[in-house]
Write a protein that holds these residues in place. Structure first.
Motif, PDB file in Angstrom:
ATOM      1  N   ILE A  22       0.826  -1.154  -0.161  1.00 48.74           N
ATOM      2  CA  ILE A  22      -0.448  -0.253   0.078  1.00 48.74           C
ATOM      3  C   ILE A  22       0.517   1.478  -0.380  1.00 48.74           C
ATOM      4  CG2 ILE A  22      -1.695   1.571   1.047  1.00 48.74           C
ATOM      5  CD1 ILE A  22      -2.563  -1.530   2.382  1.00 48.74           C
ATOM      6  N   LYS A  23       2.112   1.211   0.545  1.00 48.89           N
ATOM      7  CA  LYS A  23       3.053   2.186   0.825  1.00 48.89           C
ATOM      8  C   LYS A  23       3.461   2.377  -0.379  1.00 48.89           C
ATOM      9  CE  LYS A  23       4.853   4.048   3.962  1.00 48.89           C
ATOM     10  NZ  LYS A  23       6.570   4.311   4.787  1.00 48.89           N
ATOM     11  N   GLY A  24       4.102   0.987  -1.298  1.00 52.80           N
ATOM     12  CA  GLY A  24       4.539   1.833  -2.398  1.00 52.80           C
ATOM     13  C   GLY A  24       3.350   2.284  -3.406  1.00 52.80           C
ATOM     14  N   ILE A  25       1.964   2.195  -3.577  1.00 54.63           N
ATOM     15  CA  ILE A  25       1.515   2.847  -4.252  1.00 54.63           C
ATOM     16  C   ILE A  25       1.131   4.329  -3.928  1.00 54.63           C
ATOM     17  CG2 ILE A  25      -1.227   3.153  -4.485  1.00 54.63           C
ATOM     18  CD1 ILE A  25      -1.682  -0.155  -5.094  1.00 54.63           C
ATOM     19  N   LEU A  26       1.631   4.812  -2.521  1.00 50.53           N
ATOM     20  CA  LEU A  26       2.089   5.817  -2.174  1.00 50.53           C
ATOM     21  C   LEU A  26       2.818   6.315  -2.663  1.00 50.53           C
ATOM     22  CD1 LEU A  26       0.411   5.774   1.587  1.00 50.53           C
ATOM     23  CD2 LEU A  26      -1.130   6.176  -0.725  1.00 50.53           C
ATOM     24  N   ALA A  27       4.142   6.060  -2.817  1.00 47.94           N
ATOM     25  CA  ALA A  27       6.034   6.158  -3.428  1.00 47.94           C
ATOM     26  C   ALA A  27       5.112   6.591  -4.695  1.00 47.94           C
ATOM     27  CB  ALA A  27       6.049   4.911  -3.007  1.00 47.94           C
ATOM     28  N   LEU A  28       4.607   5.752  -5.798  1.00 47.13           N
ATOM     29  CA  LEU A  28       4.103   6.077  -6.723  1.00 47.13           C
ATOM     30  C   LEU A  28       2.788   6.956  -7.394  1.00 47.13           C
ATOM     31  CD1 LEU A  28       3.667   1.912  -8.218  1.00 47.13           C
ATOM     32  CD2 LEU A  28       5.514   3.412  -8.251  1.00 47.13           C
ATOM     33  N   ASP A  29       2.299   7.433  -6.225  1.00 41.85           N
ATOM     34  CA  ASP A  29       1.023   8.141  -6.858  1.00 41.85           C
ATOM     35  C   ASP A  29       1.540  10.118  -7.162  1.00 41.85           C
ATOM     36  OD1 ASP A  29      -1.329   6.973  -6.520  1.00 41.85           O
ATOM     37  OD2 ASP A  29      -1.398   7.405  -4.099  1.00 41.85           O
ATOM     38  N   PRO A  30       2.484   9.994  -5.971  1.00 40.50           N
ATOM     39  CA  PRO A  30       2.889  11.624  -6.697  1.00 40.50           C
ATOM     40  C   PRO A  30       4.210  11.590  -8.578  1.00 40.50           C
ATOM     41  CG  PRO A  30       4.450  10.654  -4.926  1.00 40.50           C
ATOM     42  CD  PRO A  30       3.182   9.565  -4.945  1.00 40.50           C
ATOM     43  N   VAL A  31       4.385  10.177  -8.874  1.00 43.44           N
ATOM     44  CA  VAL A  31       4.689   9.975 -10.282  1.00 43.44           C
ATOM     45  C   VAL A  31       4.121  10.284 -10.812  1.00 43.44           C
ATOM     46  CG1 VAL A  31       6.085   8.728 -11.430  1.00 43.44           C
ATOM     47  CG2 VAL A  31       6.458   9.063  -8.504  1.00 43.44           C
ATOM     48  N   PHE A  32       3.437   9.668 -11.306  1.00 37.71           N
ATOM     49  CA  PHE A  32       2.123   9.669 -11.975  1.00 37.71           C
ATOM     50  C   PHE A  32       1.088  10.331 -11.918  1.00 37.71           C
ATOM     51  CE2 PHE A  32       4.052   5.483 -12.401  1.00 37.71           C
ATOM     52  CZ  PHE A  32       4.089   5.398 -13.671  1.00 37.71           C
ATOM     53  N   ASN A  33       0.519  10.768 -10.712  1.00 38.79           N
ATOM     54  CA  ASN A  33      -0.784  12.034 -10.392  1.00 38.79           C
ATOM     55  C   ASN A  33       0.297  13.213  -9.753  1.00 38.79           C
ATOM     56  OD1 ASN A  33      -3.555  11.047 -10.756  1.00 38.79           O
ATOM     57  ND2 ASN A  33      -3.576  10.027  -9.215  1.00 38.79           N
ATOM     58  N   GLY A  34       0.793  13.178 -10.225  1.00 42.96           N
ATOM     59  CA  GLY A  34       1.802  14.634  -9.035  1.00 42.96           C
ATOM     60  C   GLY A  34       1.176  16.030 -10.773  1.00 42.96           C
ATOM     61  N   ALA A  35       2.623  16.540 -10.195  1.00 48.52           N
ATOM     62  CA  ALA A  35       2.750  17.972 -11.032  1.00 48.52           C
ATOM     63  C   ALA A  35       2.823  17.658 -12.902  1.00 48.52           C
ATOM     64  CB  ALA A  35       4.580  18.079 -11.036  1.00 48.52           C
ATOM     65  N   TYR A  36       3.087  15.829 -12.951  1.00 49.91           N
ATOM     66  CA  TYR A  36       2.520  15.471 -14.433  1.00 49.91           C
ATOM     67  C   TYR A  36       1.585  14.696 -14.290  1.00 49.91           C
ATOM     68  CZ  TYR A  36       6.936  18.041 -15.181  1.00 49.91           C
ATOM     69  OH  TYR A  36       8.320  18.444 -14.875  1.00 49.91           O
ATOM     70  N   GLN A  37       0.302  14.520 -15.072  1.00 52.13           N
ATOM     71  CA  GLN A  37      -0.164  14.077 -14.429  1.00 52.13           C
ATOM     72  C   GLN A  37      -0.487  12.504 -16.202  1.00 52.13           C
ATOM     73  OE1 GLN A  37      -3.541  14.719 -12.375  1.00 52.13           O
ATOM     74  NE2 GLN A  37      -1.990  15.653 -11.075  1.00 52.13           N
ATOM     75  N   ASP A  38      -0.374  10.943 -15.798  1.00 48.31           N
ATOM     76  CA  ASP A  38      -0.472  10.176 -16.339  1.00 48.31           C
ATOM     77  C   ASP A  38      -1.444   9.781 -16.279  1.00 48.31           C
ATOM     78  OD1 ASP A  38       1.789   7.908 -17.327  1.00 48.31           O
ATOM     79  OD2 ASP A  38       0.162   6.987 -16.889  1.00 48.31           O
ATOM     80  N   CYS A  39      -2.667   9.946 -17.452  1.00 46.47           N
ATOM     81  CA  CYS A  39      -3.849   9.343 -17.867  1.00 46.47           C
ATOM     82  C   CYS A  39      -3.932   8.384 -17.786  1.00 46.47           C
ATOM     83  CB  CYS A  39      -5.004  10.512 -19.315  1.00 46.47           C
ATOM     84  SG  CYS A  39      -3.839   9.391 -20.310  1.00 46.47           S
ATOM     85  N   TYR A  40      -2.570   7.758 -17.789  1.00 43.27           N
ATOM     86  CA  TYR A  40      -3.604   5.625 -17.490  1.00 43.27           C
ATOM     87  C   TYR A  40      -3.642   5.476 -16.402  1.00 43.27           C
ATOM     88  CZ  TYR A  40      -1.806   6.427 -22.599  1.00 43.27           C
ATOM     89  OH  TYR A  40      -1.780   7.127 -23.967  1.00 43.27           O
ATOM     90  N   TYR A  41      -2.660   5.688 -15.531  1.00 46.30           N
ATOM     91  CA  TYR A  41      -2.115   5.863 -14.233  1.00 46.30           C
ATOM     92  C   TYR A  41      -3.292   6.416 -12.922  1.00 46.30           C
ATOM     93  CZ  TYR A  41      -0.579   4.921  -9.287  1.00 46.30           C
ATOM     94  OH  TYR A  41      -0.122   4.743  -8.025  1.00 46.30           O
ATOM     95  N   GLN A  42      -3.446   7.248 -14.118  1.00 45.96           N
ATOM     96  CA  GLN A  42      -4.941   8.028 -13.491  1.00 45.96           C
ATOM     97  C   GLN A  42      -5.905   7.243 -12.806  1.00 45.96           C
ATOM     98  OE1 GLN A  42      -5.292  11.802 -14.759  1.00 45.96           O
ATOM     99  NE2 GLN A  42      -4.936  12.911 -12.541  1.00 45.96           N
ATOM    100  N   LYS A  43      -6.323   7.278 -14.230  1.00 47.10           N
ATOM    101  CA  LYS A  43      -7.515   5.750 -14.640  1.00 47.10           C
ATOM    102  C   LYS A  43      -7.850   5.161 -13.531  1.00 47.10           C
ATOM    103  CE  LYS A  43     -11.060   6.043 -17.029  1.00 47.10           C
ATOM    104  NZ  LYS A  43     -11.642   4.526 -16.601  1.00 47.10           N
TER     105      LYS A  43
END
Ligand code: SF4
Ligand code: SF4
Length: 346
Positions: free
Chosen positions: A99-120
């Protein structure tokens, strides 16, 4: 925070219902020693006895190979069509470190740069955590700010208690899911779920075979980019990349097109690894990380410094997978201890 209990029988019935209504991704034993997360059709396929899956569950949110879009050309026109995404899903049985691993990925794909694939996928996926009941030899989550019963980041957290499981509701989304299937749950009238989880967490805290201390390490690494230590470590590393593929927080990828007729095709991405020699090679041939020394340094600086610089989060959650699987026994816990020793003698 609301809590419920569920019997073992009802857990099976609930998971069967989830598999009918959602894409249910859960831990499955593939072979004697390999467990991984994959879509299942019901409870019978799920293995709840695992502690740490061989491959991390990040692959549901960031697939190993993922189609991004389809393209076709005709005359002066290029037509693009979105690739299909899986829709509503439940990622069930996540261990706290993952779960913490996902929290570490969130700002990479869902932060300043929005990755629509991960976000969806992230938006469409409900996270159901599962407290650990034992600690494996290479686990060190408590050294990295986590814990075997710390479900923060999930929507629901299950913990094995006498006669079944306790369920803690951690988010409104988790509450909605419980409400939808309330026939399977009982209210925690005796308030035993949270104390039982806390008790289990305390018991397991004493079971870690190795703890590490990262205090001051980032600050030391901020000032010491060049260290002979990286060269020594690199002499052992085979550059196989296993550590990066199984890591819940590694997120490098490559993009490629497949177009058999040269006019239409698909653009996809797939996991890549900073441990590979061609990873940073530029089109003109220059490679800023020309030897394994620079590559090894990059991986561990990413875990212990760069992720903190960028997102104020550790890039390692202490799952221990890379320790278990590295063919030459490169152990991030030993690296942290060695670097602390180097820092002490500076
Ligand atoms: S698994 Fe070990 S040998 Fe392979 S790239 Fe990672 S550190 Fe190097
Ligand atoms: S670096 Fe190793 S121990 Fe840390 S999160 Fe990645 S696989 Fe787990």
């Amino acid at each position: 925070m609301k809590a419920y209990t569920i019997t073992r029988d009802n857990l099976g019935a609930w998971l069967d219902a989830l598999a009918r209504d959602y894409t249910l991704i859960a831990p499955v034993r593939e072979e004697e020693s390999v467990s991984l997360f994959k879509p299942v059709s019901g409870f019978a396929e799920i293995n709840l006895g695992y502690t740490n899956s061989t491959v991390s569950p990040k692959g549901w949110l960031f697939p190993q190979t993922e189609e991004m879009f389809f393209f076709s050309t005709g005359g002066d026109q290029i037509t693009l069509a979105d690739a299909q995404t899986p829709g509503p899903a439940v990622l069930f049985g996540l261990r706290p470190c993952d779960i913490k691993g996902i929290l570490a990925l969130d700002p990479v794909f869902n932060g300043a740069y929005q990755d629509c694939y991960y976000q969806k996928r992230r938006q469409d996926t409900i996270l159901v955590g599962l407290s650990c009941t034992r600690v494996e030899r290479d686990c060190f989550c408590t050294s990295m700010g986590g814990g075997p019963t710390d479900g923060g980041g999930a929507d629901l957290l299950l913990t094995e208690i006498d006669g079944g499981y306790g369920i803690e509701v951690l988010t409104p989304r988790g509450e909605k899911l419980v409400n939808r299937y309330q026939q399977y749950f009982d209210a925690d009238r005796e308030n035993r779920v949270i104390p039982a989880r806390e008790e289990l967490g305390k018991k397991l805290a004493g079971h870690f075979t190795r703890n590490v201390d990262t205090t001051g390490l980032k600050e030391f690494l901020d000032q010491h980019f060049e260290l002979p230590y990286w060269g020594e470590l690199a002499r052992r590393c085979l550059g196989c990349g296993i550590c990066t593929y199984i890591c819940p927080t590694c997120h490098c990828f490559d993009i490629f097109d497949q177009s058999p007729d040269g006019e239409s095709g698909v653009r996809s991405r797939c996991w890549d690894s900073c441990m590979f020699s061609h990873f940073t090679r530029m089109a003109g041939g220059h490679n800023p990380r020309p030897t394994q020394k620079e590559r090894v340094r990059n991986r561990f600086l990413h875990k212990l410094k760069y992720h903190r610089d960028r997102y104020n989060l550790d890039g390692c959650v202490g799952c221990g997978r890379c320790v278990t699987r590295c063919p030459v026994n490169i152990d991030i816990r030993q690296i942290i201890a060695d670097l602390q020793e180097v820092a002490r003698h500076e």
